[in-house]
Design a protein around this motif. Structure first.
Motif, mmCIF file in Angstrom:
data_model
loop_
_atom_site.group_PDB
_atom_site.id
_atom_site.type_symbol
_atom_site.label_atom_id
_atom_site.label_comp_id
_atom_site.label_asym_id
_atom_site.label_seq_id
_atom_site.Cartn_x
_atom_site.Cartn_y
_atom_site.Cartn_z
ATOM 1 N N ILE A 198 0.846 -1.203 0.000
ATOM 2 C CA ILE A 198 0.000 0.000 0.000
ATOM 3 C C ILE A 198 0.882 1.254 0.000
ATOM 4 N N ILE A 199 1.938 1.228 0.802
ATOM 5 C CA ILE A 199 2.877 2.355 0.854
ATOM 6 C C ILE A 199 3.513 2.589 -0.511
ATOM 7 N N ILE A 200 3.908 1.491 -1.180
ATOM 8 C CA ILE A 200 4.533 1.596 -2.504
ATOM 9 C C ILE A 200 3.565 2.213 -3.509
ATOM 10 N N VAL A 201 2.336 1.705 -3.526
ATOM 11 C CA VAL A 201 1.326 2.202 -4.465
ATOM 12 C C VAL A 201 1.053 3.692 -4.237
ATOM 13 N N LEU A 202 0.879 4.075 -2.980
ATOM 14 C CA LEU A 202 0.615 5.478 -2.652
ATOM 15 C C LEU A 202 1.811 6.366 -3.001
ATOM 16 N N ALA A 247 9.999 8.814 6.352
ATOM 17 C CA ALA A 247 8.760 9.209 7.029
ATOM 18 C C ALA A 247 8.434 10.664 6.697
ATOM 19 N N CYS A 248 9.474 11.488 6.631
ATOM 20 C CA CYS A 248 9.293 12.882 6.217
ATOM 21 C C CYS A 248 8.916 12.965 4.737
ATOM 22 N N THR A 249 9.577 12.172 3.921
ATOM 23 C CA THR A 249 9.260 12.126 2.492
ATOM 24 C C THR A 249 7.804 11.746 2.275
ATOM 25 N N PHE A 250 7.344 10.775 3.042
ATOM 26 C CA PHE A 250 5.985 10.242 2.892
ATOM 27 C C PHE A 250 4.923 11.246 3.350
ATOM 28 N N ALA A 251 5.341 12.346 3.954
ATOM 29 C CA ALA A 251 4.396 13.398 4.337
ATOM 30 C C ALA A 251 3.650 13.930 3.118
ATOM 31 N N ALA A 252 4.273 13.828 1.941
ATOM 32 C CA ALA A 252 3.606 14.244 0.705
ATOM 33 C C ALA A 252 2.353 13.417 0.457
ATOM 34 N N VAL A 253 2.409 12.157 0.871
ATOM 35 C CA VAL A 253 1.258 11.259 0.720
ATOM 36 C C VAL A 253 0.229 11.516 1.814
ATOM 37 N N THR A 254 0.691 11.524 3.058
ATOM 38 C CA THR A 254 -0.244 11.666 4.176
ATOM 39 C C THR A 254 -0.955 13.021 4.160
ATOM 40 N N LEU A 255 -0.278 14.054 3.664
ATOM 41 C CA LEU A 255 -0.924 15.359 3.530
ATOM 42 C C LEU A 255 -2.151 15.257 2.638
ATOM 43 N N ARG A 256 -1.999 14.549 1.542
ATOM 44 C CA ARG A 256 -3.102 14.447 0.580
ATOM 45 C C ARG A 256 -4.179 13.454 1.010
#
Length: 205
Positions: A9-13, A152-161
């Motif tokens: 799921i993380i990869i897809v997002l 985890a910081c990089t992935f903030a782009a995903v979690t923000l959206r």
């Protein structure tokens, strides 16, 4: 099984966000994007515009390639490839984080949201640099831990959206939602990264 599913799921997002959103800002007219919410004094500023393009482009790249470094089989199979991707990731993060700090000063919502995004940019930069220094010093464990914080910081782009539409629906106030998401997009990510690192330490010891 659950762990593998979550990773998929993380990869897809990561791939979806890293490919789609930079493309939107690069190829779609500004009036149809988030940039439409910015005042002309900001969007007409050449330094801001270049910084924004660098941020979304290299941020997208770091999101797309960063997860590869956590695939143990690939890491063991080719250490050379791991190092090359790692160098590209670090370079991408350095560019994207520095420009993120700059454009953070112009964030919608004033001081609260600006401070949240600036803190994210600084933490993103610092954790990545520490991870780089750690591996150069031969400290693999510290390198792994700080790369986890970095992504985890990089992935903030995903979690923000992911958070924005949910907060907009719950609060019915885009302004308040943006103030909250400036912190919510990355603080929980860091907490999750902490527990991942703690679990990794338990396993190895």
């Amino acid at each position: 099984m659950v762990k593998k599913l979550l990773f998929i799921i993380i990869i897809v997002l990561a791939l979806f966000t890293g490919l789609l959103f930079p493309s939107i800002y690069l190829f779609v007219e500004e009036k149809y994007t988030f940039l439409n919410s910015k005042i002309p004094e900001v969007t007409n500023n050449l330094i801001w515009k270049i910084s924004f393009i660098c941020h979304i482009s290299f941020g997208g790249l770091s999101l797309i390639i960063g997860w590869i470094q956590f695939v143990e089989k690939l890491r063991k199979k080719s250490s050379i490839l791991h190092r090359k991707i790692g160098k590209l990731y670090v370079l991408s993060v350095i560019i994207s984080s520095i420009t993120a700090i700059y454009i953070g000063f112009f964030a919608n919502g004033g001081f609260i949201s600006a401070f949240g995004f600036i803190c994210l940019g600084i933490l993103w930069f610092i954790t990545t640099i520490i991870a780089l220094i750690s591996i150069k010093n031969g400290n693999i464990k510290k390198h792994q831990n700080f790369m986890t914080y970095s992504y985890a910081c990089t992935f903030a782009a995903v979690t923000l959206r992911l958070w924005i539409p949910l907060l907009n629906g719950l609060l019915k106030s885009p302004e308040l939602a943006y103030l909250i998401v400036a912190w919510l997009c990355w603080v929980p990510n860091i907490i999750v990264a902490y527990f991942i690192n703690k679990h990794r330490k338990t396993i190895k010891e």
